[in-house]
Each structure stands twice: as structure tokens, then as C-alpha cells.
Scaffold this motif. Structure first.
Motif, mmCIF file in Angstrom:
data_model
loop_
_atom_site.group_PDB
_atom_site.id
_atom_site.type_symbol
_atom_site.label_atom_id
_atom_site.label_comp_id
_atom_site.label_asym_id
_atom_site.label_seq_id
_atom_site.Cartn_x
_atom_site.Cartn_y
_atom_site.Cartn_z
ATOM 1 N N GLU A 120 0.839 -1.213 0.000
ATOM 2 C CA GLU A 120 0.000 0.000 0.000
ATOM 3 C C GLU A 120 0.867 1.253 0.000
ATOM 4 N N GLU A 121 0.322 2.315 -0.612
ATOM 5 C CA GLU A 121 0.998 3.610 -0.632
ATOM 6 C C GLU A 121 1.303 4.055 0.804
ATOM 7 N N GLY A 122 2.530 4.568 0.993
ATOM 8 C CA GLY A 122 2.886 5.074 2.320
ATOM 9 C C GLY A 122 3.514 4.019 3.211
ATOM 10 N N LYS A 123 3.409 2.743 2.840
ATOM 11 C CA LYS A 123 3.971 1.660 3.665
ATOM 12 C C LYS A 123 5.498 1.682 3.560
ATOM 13 N N GLU A 124 6.135 1.336 4.673
ATOM 14 C CA GLU A 124 7.595 1.342 4.743
ATOM 15 C C GLU A 124 8.069 0.080 5.454
ATOM 16 N N THR A 125 9.224 -0.433 5.057
ATOM 17 C CA THR A 125 9.829 -1.572 5.765
ATOM 18 C C THR A 125 11.338 -1.372 5.719
ATOM 19 N N THR A 126 12.087 -2.311 6.291
ATOM 20 C CA THR A 126 13.544 -2.175 6.227
ATOM 21 C C THR A 126 14.135 -3.382 5.512
ATOM 22 N N VAL A 127 15.254 -3.122 4.838
ATOM 23 C CA VAL A 127 15.986 -4.149 4.098
ATOM 24 C C VAL A 127 17.404 -4.184 4.663
ATOM 25 N N ALA A 128 17.914 -5.372 4.961
ATOM 26 C CA ALA A 128 19.297 -5.462 5.455
ATOM 27 C C ALA A 128 20.267 -5.086 4.332
ATOM 28 N N GLY A 129 21.375 -4.471 4.703
ATOM 29 C CA GLY A 129 22.381 -4.048 3.722
ATOM 30 C C GLY A 129 22.785 -5.198 2.822
ATOM 31 N N PHE A 130 22.980 -4.911 1.551
ATOM 32 C CA PHE A 130 23.415 -5.917 0.577
ATOM 33 C C PHE A 130 24.276 -5.223 -0.463
ATOM 34 N N ASN A 131 24.738 -5.964 -1.461
ATOM 35 C CA ASN A 131 25.632 -5.390 -2.466
ATOM 36 C C ASN A 131 24.829 -4.574 -3.485
ATOM 37 N N ILE A 132 24.763 -3.266 -3.258
ATOM 38 C CA ILE A 132 23.947 -2.370 -4.087
ATOM 39 C C ILE A 132 24.478 -2.324 -5.526
ATOM 40 N N GLU A 133 25.797 -2.481 -5.658
ATOM 41 C CA GLU A 133 26.371 -2.383 -7.011
ATOM 42 C C GLU A 133 25.861 -3.508 -7.913
ATOM 43 N N GLY A 134 25.466 -4.635 -7.264
ATOM 44 C CA GLY A 134 24.949 -5.776 -8.031
ATOM 45 C C GLY A 134 23.655 -5.465 -8.760
ATOM 46 N N LEU A 135 23.031 -4.335 -8.400
ATOM 47 C CA LEU A 135 21.769 -3.934 -9.061
ATOM 48 C C LEU A 135 22.031 -3.298 -10.431
ATOM 49 N N LEU A 136 23.301 -2.958 -10.676
ATOM 50 C CA LEU A 136 23.649 -2.282 -11.945
ATOM 51 C C LEU A 136 24.266 -3.284 -12.904
ATOM 52 N N PRO A 137 24.387 -2.909 -14.182
ATOM 53 C CA PRO A 137 25.005 -3.833 -15.150
ATOM 54 C C PRO A 137 26.463 -4.129 -14.793
ATOM 55 N N ALA A 138 26.973 -5.228 -15.322
ATOM 56 C CA ALA A 138 28.362 -5.616 -15.038
ATOM 57 C C ALA A 138 29.345 -4.617 -15.652
ATOM 58 N N ASN A 139 28.995 -4.052 -16.797
ATOM 59 C CA ASN A 139 29.897 -3.130 -17.494
ATOM 60 C C ASN A 139 29.434 -1.694 -17.274
ATOM 61 N N LEU A 140 30.191 -0.951 -16.444
ATOM 62 C CA LEU A 140 29.838 0.457 -16.154
ATOM 63 C C LEU A 140 30.680 1.412 -16.995
ATOM 64 N N GLY A 141 31.349 0.854 -18.030
ATOM 65 C CA GLY A 141 32.200 1.702 -18.867
ATOM 66 C C GLY A 141 31.506 2.191 -20.122
ATOM 67 N N ARG A 142 30.381 1.571 -20.468
ATOM 68 C CA ARG A 142 29.645 1.963 -21.675
ATOM 69 C C ARG A 142 28.348 2.639 -21.269
ATOM 70 N N TYR A 143 28.296 3.966 -21.516
ATOM 71 C CA TYR A 143 27.102 4.712 -21.123
ATOM 72 C C TYR A 143 26.927 5.946 -21.972
ATOM 73 N N TYR A 144 25.667 6.498 -21.892
ATOM 74 C CA TYR A 144 25.309 7.778 -22.506
ATOM 75 C C TYR A 144 25.283 8.815 -21.391
ATOM 76 N N ARG A 145 25.620 10.058 -21.699
ATOM 77 C CA ARG A 145 25.636 11.152 -20.721
ATOM 78 C C ARG A 145 24.946 12.372 -21.317
#
Ligand SMILES: NS(=O)(=O)c1c(F)c(F)c(SCCc2ccc(C(=O)O)cc2)c(F)c1NC1CCCCCCC1
Ligand SMILES: [Zn+2]
Length: 257
Positions: free
Chosen positions: A167-192
Motif C-alpha cells: 500500500e501507498e505510504g507503507k515502509e519496511t527495512t531491508v538489510a544491507g546488501f551489495n547495491i552495485e549488483g543492481l547495476l550492469p556488469a559493465n559500467l564503462g559503456r554509457y550515454y551522458r
């Protein structure tokens, strides 16, 4: 309705009545026409620092009615890839529905299934509130989410908590994890390119990075994202993407040829 600063993706054509920047000439998202991008060898690979968070760290995950937001500690920084220092604020997602894809940026007119945004501010601008209002005060790292053959385990810490913030407004907590794993493996190819927040107040203060490599999630994971959350008055929170905006002469750079 108008006058209460409240907005929805259903009335995106009225945003400008309440939030004048939304009709500016440096708005986001955009379509990236890969034939018109300009290669720049100055664009170094994005290097992130501090991303493997200790599981003892508890992060807030919230359904704010427009997306699901994970607050990030300022200890996460962009170590290289931008001339300025940037510190993490939050990450959130954009998605479609079982009927269609929901990325915000498009590439050669193609819309991807979803998009993750990691939002940063430039600490030399002072507080976040000041940074939000200064050109280059914010940076967003964006990556496309695409259906692939198997579950992406990096996304499980987020996706397995979605039912707790249905539901809108609901909040919970997430234990720390590897945030970088959420991004692609190759961070060298991008548009700016230089653009804006894709939501009111549409401040034109965002230094955008849109990665060329996508992130693959299973069909089950994408559909969990599309069908779990609710926005205003119990409507499904789906298609939370803004339509692409005109470049008005802006150039899109590419870190690769
Ligand atoms: N794509 S994006 O980065 O423009 C973006 C969206 F598209 C978004 F849809 C959102 S969520 C909607 C804006 C919002 C609503 C509530 C709260 C709160 O309760 O704190 C905060 C923000 C959202 F939070 C963001 N990013 C926010 C923009 C608004 C506030 C500035 C700082 C964080 C970045
Ligand atoms: Zn966003």
C-alpha cells in the motif's frame, strides 16, 4: 487535484500548471538516438565506492505512491566518471504493466521493461535541498531492466520485500546488501546528457548517465514488480514512467564508439 502539489502519471500533461520547470527545455527522460550520439573519450568508466553494505545496516524501503524507494547511505559515492563528487541519496524503479514495458528512457525508440535510477547529490552544493536546485547538483545512474532467462539474485533483497509495502505510504527495512549488483556488469559503456528529474518539480539539475548494458531479471521478477504495488486509492502502481521529452538542441554523449 490541482493546487495541492499532488500529481499522478495520469495527469502528466497538467504537471506544468503546478510545476513550471516541467515545461522547460532540458527535461527528462529522452529518446537516445544512437546515430546522433557524440563519442567522448573524456567519459571514464563509472567507479562506485562503498557499495557492499554490511547486513547489519538497515535500509528504509518505501512505497511513496509513485515508485518504491530504497534510501541509500551517503557513504555510497561515485568515485570516478564525473568531475564532481556525488553521494548517494536513494534508488527507485520505473516499470510498466503485464500489457507493456515501462522504462523512462528509450533507445532508438525502444522502450525496455523497466529502469532503475540511483540518485546522487553533490555535497559541495550544501544540503540536498540546495543541491536539487543547482545545475549538476544531482546525478542519476540509470540502467534498463530486461526480461532474461533466470532470476537475478541481486534483486531478491528488494523484490522479496515488495509485498510488505504493497500500500501507498507503507515502509519496511531491508538489510544491507551489495547495491552495485543492481547495476550492469559493465559500467564503462554509457550515454551522458544534462536533464531533469522525471517527476515534479522537474528541476533541470540532473547529470544523467544511462548505461548501455542492461540488467536481466526473470519474467517472474519483472511481473512481481508490475503487479505487487498500489498507488493512490488502491489503484495498481503501474506504468510509472514519463513520456520522452524533446532535446531542444541538447547533445547526448557516449563513452563508447
Ligand atoms: N526519476 S526521478 O529521480 O526524477 C524520481 C521519480 F521519477 C519519482 F517518481 C520519485 S517518487 C515521486 C517524487 C517524490 C515523492 C515523495 C517523496 C518523499 O516522500 O520523500 C520524494 C519524492 C522520485 F523520488 C524520484 N527521484 C527523486 C525526485 C524528487 C525529490 C528529489 C530528490 C530525490 C530524487
Ligand atoms: Zn526515476
Amino acid at each position: 487535484g490541482p493546487g495541492h502539489g499532488h500529481w499522478s502519471y495520469a495527469d502528466k500533461d497538467e504537471w506544468q500548471l503546478e510545476f513550471p520547470f516541467c515545461s522547460g527545455q532540458k527535461q527528462s527522460p529522452i529518446n537516445i538516438d544512437t546515430n546522433s550520439t557524440i563519442f567522448s573519450h573524456e567519459l571514464q568508466p563509472i567507479v562506485l565506492a562503498g557499495y557492499s553494505l554490511d547486513p547489519s545496516e538497515q535500509l528504509s524501503l518505501m512505497n511513496n505512491g509513485h515508485t518504491v524507494v530504497l534510501q541509500l547511505p551517503g557513504s555510497l559515492t561515485i568515485a570516478s566518471g564525473y568531475p564532481q563528487e556525488y553521494r548517494a541519496m536513494q534508488l527507485h524503479l520505473h516499470w510498466g504493466s503485464p500489457e507493456g514495458p515501462g522504462s523512462e528512457h528509450t533507445v532508438d525508440g525502444r522502450r525496455y521493461d523497466g529502469e532503475i535510477h540511483m540518485v546522487y547529490y553533490n555535497p559541495s552544493c550544501g544540503s540536498i535541498k540546495e543541491a536539487m536546485k543547482q545545475p549538476g547538483g544531482l546525478a542519476v545512474l540509470a540502467a534498463f531492466l530486461q526480461v532474461g532467462p533466470e532470476d537475478n539474485m541481486h534483486y531478491q533483497p528488494l523484490l522479496e520485500q515488495l509485498h510488505k509495502v504493497q500500500e501507498e505510504g507503507k515502509e519496511t527495512t531491508v538489510a544491507g546488501f551489495n547495491i552495485e549488483g543492481l547495476l550492469p556488469a559493465n559500467l564503462g559503456r554509457y550515454y551522458r546528457y544534462s536533464g531533469s528529474l522525471t517527476t515534479p518539480p522537474c528541476y533541470q539539475t540532473v547529470n544523467w548517465t544511462v548505461f548501455n548494458w542492461t540488467v536481466l531479471l526473470s519474467k517472474k521478477q519483472i511481473s512481481l514488480l508490475e503487479t505487487t504495488l498500489q498507488g493512490d486509492d488502491d489503484t495498481d502502481l503501474q506504468n510509472n514512467f514519463r513520456l520522452t521529452q524533446r532535446l531542444h538542441g541538447r547533445k547526448v554523449l557516449a563513452s563508447f564508439q
